[in-house]
Design an enzyme around this catalytic site. Structure first.
Site, PDB file in Angstrom:
ATOM      1  N   LYS A 567       7.689  -3.154  -3.117  1.00 27.18           N
ATOM      2  CA  LYS A 567       8.784  -3.245  -4.090  1.00 27.18           C
ATOM      3  C   LYS A 567       9.500  -1.903  -4.068  1.00 27.18           C
ATOM      4  CE  LYS A 567       5.583  -4.142  -7.264  1.00 27.18           C
ATOM      5  NZ  LYS A 567       5.897  -5.195  -8.209  1.00 27.18           N
ATOM      6  N   LYS A 573       7.059   1.232 -12.089  1.00 23.14           N
ATOM      7  CA  LYS A 573       6.299   0.256 -11.303  1.00 23.14           C
ATOM      8  C   LYS A 573       4.909   0.785 -10.945  1.00 23.14           C
ATOM      9  CE  LYS A 573      10.515  -1.789  -9.279  1.00 23.14           C
ATOM     10  NZ  LYS A 573      10.515  -3.202  -9.660  1.00 23.14           N
ATOM     11  N   THR A 675       9.782 -10.615  -9.067  1.00 22.43           N
ATOM     12  CA  THR A 675       9.890 -11.868  -8.319  1.00 22.43           C
ATOM     13  C   THR A 675       8.959 -11.820  -7.095  1.00 22.43           C
ATOM     14  OG1 THR A 675      11.885 -10.918  -7.341  1.00 22.43           O
ATOM     15  CG2 THR A 675      12.191 -12.615  -9.017  1.00 22.43           C
TER      16      THR A 675
HETATM   17  C1  26Q Z   1      24.119   0.286 -11.275  1.00 23.43           C
HETATM   18  C2  26Q Z   1      25.136   1.224 -11.346  1.00 23.43           C
HETATM   19  C3  26Q Z   1      25.462   2.017 -10.261  1.00 23.43           C
HETATM   20  C4  26Q Z   1      24.760   1.836  -9.082  1.00 23.43           C
HETATM   21  C5  26Q Z   1      23.748   0.905  -9.005  1.00 23.43           C
HETATM   22  C6  26Q Z   1      23.418   0.135 -10.114  1.00 23.43           C
HETATM   23  C7  26Q Z   1      22.323  -0.855 -10.030  1.00 23.43           C
HETATM   24  C8  26Q Z   1      22.129  -1.591  -8.869  1.00 23.43           C
HETATM   25  C9  26Q Z   1      21.093  -2.516  -8.778  1.00 23.43           C
HETATM   26  C10 26Q Z   1      21.479  -1.083 -11.090  1.00 23.43           C
HETATM   27  C11 26Q Z   1      20.452  -2.015 -11.005  1.00 23.43           C
HETATM   28  C12 26Q Z   1      20.248  -2.736  -9.839  1.00 23.43           C
HETATM   29  C13 26Q Z   1      19.170  -3.705  -9.666  1.00 23.43           C
HETATM   30  C14 26Q Z   1      18.286  -4.041 -10.594  1.00 23.43           C
HETATM   31  C15 26Q Z   1      17.192  -4.982 -10.329  1.00 23.43           C
HETATM   32  O1  26Q Z   1      16.972  -5.380  -9.204  1.00 23.43           O
HETATM   33  N1  26Q Z   1      16.464  -5.399 -11.369  1.00 23.43           N
HETATM   34  C16 26Q Z   1      15.373  -6.330 -11.188  1.00 23.43           C
HETATM   35  O2  26Q Z   1      15.904  -7.641 -11.318  1.00 23.43           O
HETATM   36  C17 26Q Z   1      14.927  -8.615 -10.981  1.00 23.43           C
HETATM   37  C18 26Q Z   1      15.605  -9.969 -11.027  1.00 23.43           C
HETATM   38  O3  26Q Z   1      15.849 -10.342 -12.343  1.00 23.43           O
HETATM   39  C19 26Q Z   1      13.733  -8.518 -11.911  1.00 23.43           C
HETATM   40  O4  26Q Z   1      12.755  -9.420 -11.454  1.00 23.43           O
HETATM   41  C20 26Q Z   1      13.167  -7.107 -11.932  1.00 23.43           C
HETATM   42  O5  26Q Z   1      12.157  -7.001 -12.917  1.00 23.43           O
HETATM   43  C21 26Q Z   1      14.275  -6.103 -12.212  1.00 23.43           C
HETATM   44  O6  26Q Z   1      13.778  -4.777 -12.109  1.00 23.43           O
END
Ligand code: 26Q
Length: 832
Positions: A567, A573, A675
């Protein structure tokens, strides 16, 4: 607009009336040969399997396009309600083998390739991953569109076509090195460019008021620097049902007139430089999976996605209904994948008001009836905020609209809680303390009719904590939609031997109704069945052994317990907790405490955000420990720690069938869902985990006896926090004391003094938010229980079967059915 239009005289229907493609082995062979030789210009001397992959993909793509057109036309004829899944990430991985699986032609294609002397598996493995996402959230979007197509729901994905996806990770001297992932360098056979649907996106400029012909006050956004968004469409096939939906990804380009003024003034270089700015917008995926605040380019990306997608949909509406938007909300629904596309709330208002002349109230009524928001994080620091000044500079008209939404909203809050000024400040879309910021999650909540979390605990905590004020105001908006994964890719596709065995046993209905797997429970006392199950698990482990050897030159011992944590790297985590356990096992070996030993191979993989210092140090620590273990003759086969470089979707397809034990060990209350936990369970791995995210529901489904639970609950974590004293815990636990001593004396960094001090101090701090030390003892004890269970092969096999048998809930088919029943309200559309 630079549309490539058809000439009026083109007899379109005669051109598009194509005879049906054949699906026999002979047809595949003939089509393959034609593409290989005539389209790609290769011959028998070409040794690279890449061109064979490409030729085969062109063959398969034709079959997708055949159904794609039918689906497109059927949706158009039926004028059905549709959902648009707006997401900055679609982590699609590879397409070829999934396309063949969903078309139901894998077997015949394999035979055709065999006859041509080609190995289908080798071709499949040459496809680069479409790594247009970071992790969970992006992969969820990909699983969702697979399930929506399988359920025959008219759902379309909208995203960005990044030129560079997630970086590829190399490990050099134990450290992560990032390499850009130019995944499009050899072209992409799966996409179709559609310049005729190009949209113009505004940036910068200023807002002017004017009075229109009816005497109403209007605004226009002028003197802008525009960029074009060009769509690229990818077909998304349902499972053997004729439905092929669309994923539309936008690429930014310069406008044709971008340079006219400068060019005429002779500033050729300036003009071309400006073109670069436009093309930069969709150039690269941001590789951090938590918020990286304030980057102007990221806001431009978000707005490009929102504006291009909404303009596309609105233009389509206007083409059909003119400027009558009365039924727009009955026919369109937007699901926002986190706050990343949430500027859509204000953008839809802008399009309806400024471009199509609706009143504020009419536009707001439509917006509130069409937008739905999914949250994916509980970490308050990960909530997106954009500085008002940046917004003002890039999107002045959009900011005005946000201010006006806020004014209306705060009036509603005031009416609900008269005189409660603290609450007004707390709930305002604009954070006023310090530099003014727009709170994107609040914009999404205010503009949506549905707000959901992604697992039961997560949704509950959103309501009680992070969004409590909003929950008090609008309890009816809030709901839960527990995540899932698609069983096509994550069982049928990645574990074909197990899948065939399941089908032989209970029939093939499970592929589209995963609750059918429950029928496997009837076989847990069937000796023959269990033996076969065990041998298939072993084959999958052997396949991972072979893959690791070939790909990374890593030797794994197939007879060891495969204990896997893959992950993204994040302190919450707690890869570090896993590491502490490994050091504890090492310490036991060194002390000769190895009675009844279980050989164990601990595999860890994942990427760290390039700027996340602590995560990168943890990667280095894992690699250093790995070295020490593998060069210590006392350790031998008893224990190994392996870092799997460049973890990605296609790697998980090899990894998850081979896991005995799945590590889901986040601090309770921090992982929204997870997931990966579901993929492992589906493939028969047992979970060691905390009561966090979807682990709770996994344990509920499989039963407490078949789940290795440890650690503090979310409640206990928060209760302990004020008095948390890791030093005291260490002093009272001899095992932990020895583990910390090995770390602190530099045993794993003999020639790199001090490099792990920050890591060590972080877990020893009484302010450690992740409270790793607090869960050490119960983790170690539960790992002992894991070993006891593993030594009893028959018991372990029964537990493994129980995990697969009870994984039915975690299909995205169920998740999407829930979204549709409770949020979207779409009718399935049968494609003839
Ligand atoms: C935000 C602003 C600027 C740049 C990047 C971001 C950004 C990009 C991706 C913030 C967050 C993410 C991704 C988050 C993520 O993958 N969260 C996960 O989502 C899964 C699906 O719902 C969950 O199973 C996980 O628990 C959660 O961590």
């Amino acid at each position: 607009m630079p549309h490539r239009s058809f000439t009026k005289s083109t007899p379109v229907s005669t051109i598009t009336n194509v005879p049906k493609l054949g699906v026999n082995k002979a047809d595949f062979i003939a089509d393959f040969k034609r593409y290989y030789s005539h389209r790609l210009g290769r011959d028998e001397y070409c040794r690279s399997p890449y061109y064979a992959y490409e030729a085969l993909s062109l063959v398969i793509s034709d079959h997708l396009v055949e159904c794609w057109k039918k689906t497109y036309n059927t949706y158009k004829e039926q004028d059905c309600k549709r959902t648009y899944y707006l997401s900055m990430e679609f982590l699609m991985g590879r397409t070829l083998s999934n396309a063949m699986l969903n078309l139901g032609i894998t077997g015949d294609v394999a035979k055709a390739m065999y006859e041509l002397g080609l190995d289908l598996e080798e071709l499949v493995d040459t496809e680069p991953d479409a790594g247009l996402g970071n992790g969970g959230l992006g992969r969820l979007a990909a699983c969702f569109i697979d399930s929506a197509a399988t359920l025959q729901l008219p759902v379309m994905g909208y995203g960005l076509r990044y030129e560079y996806g997630m970086f590829s990770q190399e490990i050099v001297d134990g450290e992560q090195i990032e390499h850009p992932d130019h995944w499009l360098k050899n072209g992409n056979v799966w996409e179709i460019e559609r310049p005729e649907y190009t949209q113009r996106i505004k940036f910068g400029g200023r807002v002017e008021r004017f009075i229109d012909a009816d005497g109403s006050q209007r605004k226009c956004w002028i003197d802008t620097s525009d960029v074009l968004a060009v769509p690229y469409d990818t077909p998304i096939p349902g499972y053997k049902n004729g439905t092929v939906n669309t994923l539309r990804l936008w690429k930014s380009t310069a406008t044709e007139e971008f340079n006219l003024q400068d060019f005429n003034a002779g500033d050729y270089a300036e003009a071309v430089a400006e073109k670069n700015t436009a093309e930069n917008i969709s150039m690269v995926l941001y590789p951090n999976d938590a918020n990286e605040n304030g980057k102007a380019l990221r806001l431009q990306q978000q707005y490009l996605l929102a504006s291009a997608s909404l303009q596309d949909i609105v233009a389509n509406w206007v083409g059909r209904h003119g400027s009558n938007f009365t039924h727009f909300a009955d026919k369109n629904c937007f699901q926002l994948n986190d706050t990343h596309p949430s500027v859509s709330v204000a953008e839809l208002m802008r399009l309806l008001i400024d471009e199509h002349g609706l009143s504020w109230n009419d536009a707001w009524a439509i917006t509130k009836k069409t937008m739905a928001y999914t949250n994916h994080t509980l970490l308050p620091e990960a909530l997106e905020k954009w500085s008002v000044s940046l917004f003002e500079r890039l999107l002045p008209r959009v900011l005005e609209i946000i201010f006006e939404i806020n004014a209306h909203f705060l009036a509603e809050v005031s009416a609900h809680w008269p005189g409660d000024t603290d609450r007004l400040a707390r709930m305002s879309l604009i954070e006023e303390a310090g530099e003014k910021q727009v709170r994107m999650a609040y914009l999404a909540i205010v503009g949506s009719y549905s707000v959901n979390g992604v697992a039961e605990l997560h949704s509950k905590l959103l309501q009680e904590g992070l969004f409590n004020d909003f929950y008090q105001l609008w309890p009816e908006k809030f709901n839960n939609k527990t995540n899932g994964v698609t069983p096509r890719r994550w069982l049928a596709g990645c574990n074909p031997e197990l899948a065939s065995f399941i089908t032989e046993t209970i029939g093939d209905k499970w592929v589209t109704d995963l609750s059918e797997l429950k029928k496997l429970e009837a076989f847990i006392n069937d000796k023959k069945f269990c033996k076969k199950w065990y041998s298939l698990q072993n084959n999958a482990k052997q396949a991972l052994v072979d893959y690791s050897k070939k790909e990374y030159d890593i030797n794994l011992n197939v007879n060891a317990l495969f204990d896997i944590q893959v992950k993204r790297f994040h302190e919450y985590k707690r890869q570090l907790l896993n590491v502490l356990h490994v050091i504890h096992l090492y310490d036991r070996i060194k002390r000769g405490d190895t009675e009844n030993w279980t050989n164990r191979c601990v595999l860890i993989g994942g990427k760290a955000a390039p700027g996340y210092y602590m995560a990168k140090r943890i990667i280095k620590l894992i690699n250093n420990i790995s070295q020490v273990l593998s060069s210590d003759p006392d350790v031998g086969d008893k224990l190994s720690l392996v870092f799997l470089p460049n973890y990605r979707v296609s790697a998980m397809e090899k990894i998850c069938p081979a896991a005995d034990l799945s590590e889901q060990i986040s601090t309770a209350g921090k992982e929204a869902s997870g997931t990966g936990n579901m993929k492992f369970m589906m493939n028969g791995a047992l979970t060691i985990g905390t009561l966090d995210g979807a682990n709770i529901e996994i344990r509920e489904e499989v039963g407490a006896d078949n789940f290795f639970l440890f650690g503090l609950t979310e409640d206990e974590v928060e209760k302990l926090r004020p008095d948390y004293n890791p030093t005291e815990i260490i002093n009272q636990d001899d095992d932990l004391k020895r583990v910390m001593k090995l770390l602190e004396c530099g045993h794993f960094n003999q020639f790199e003094p001090g490099i792990f001090n920050d890591v060590i101090n972080s877990i020893k701090s009484s302010n450690d938010p992740w409270m790793t030390i607090a869960d050490f003892r119960s983790f170690i004890d539960m790992q002992k229980q894991v070993e006891v269970a593993y030594q009893d092969t028959e018991r372990w096999t029964r537990m493994s079967i129980m995990n697969t048998a009870n994984s039915g809930k975690f299909s995205t088919d169920r998740t999407i059915q829930n979204y549709n029943d409770e949020i979207w309200g779409l009718e399935p559309v049968v494609i003839k």
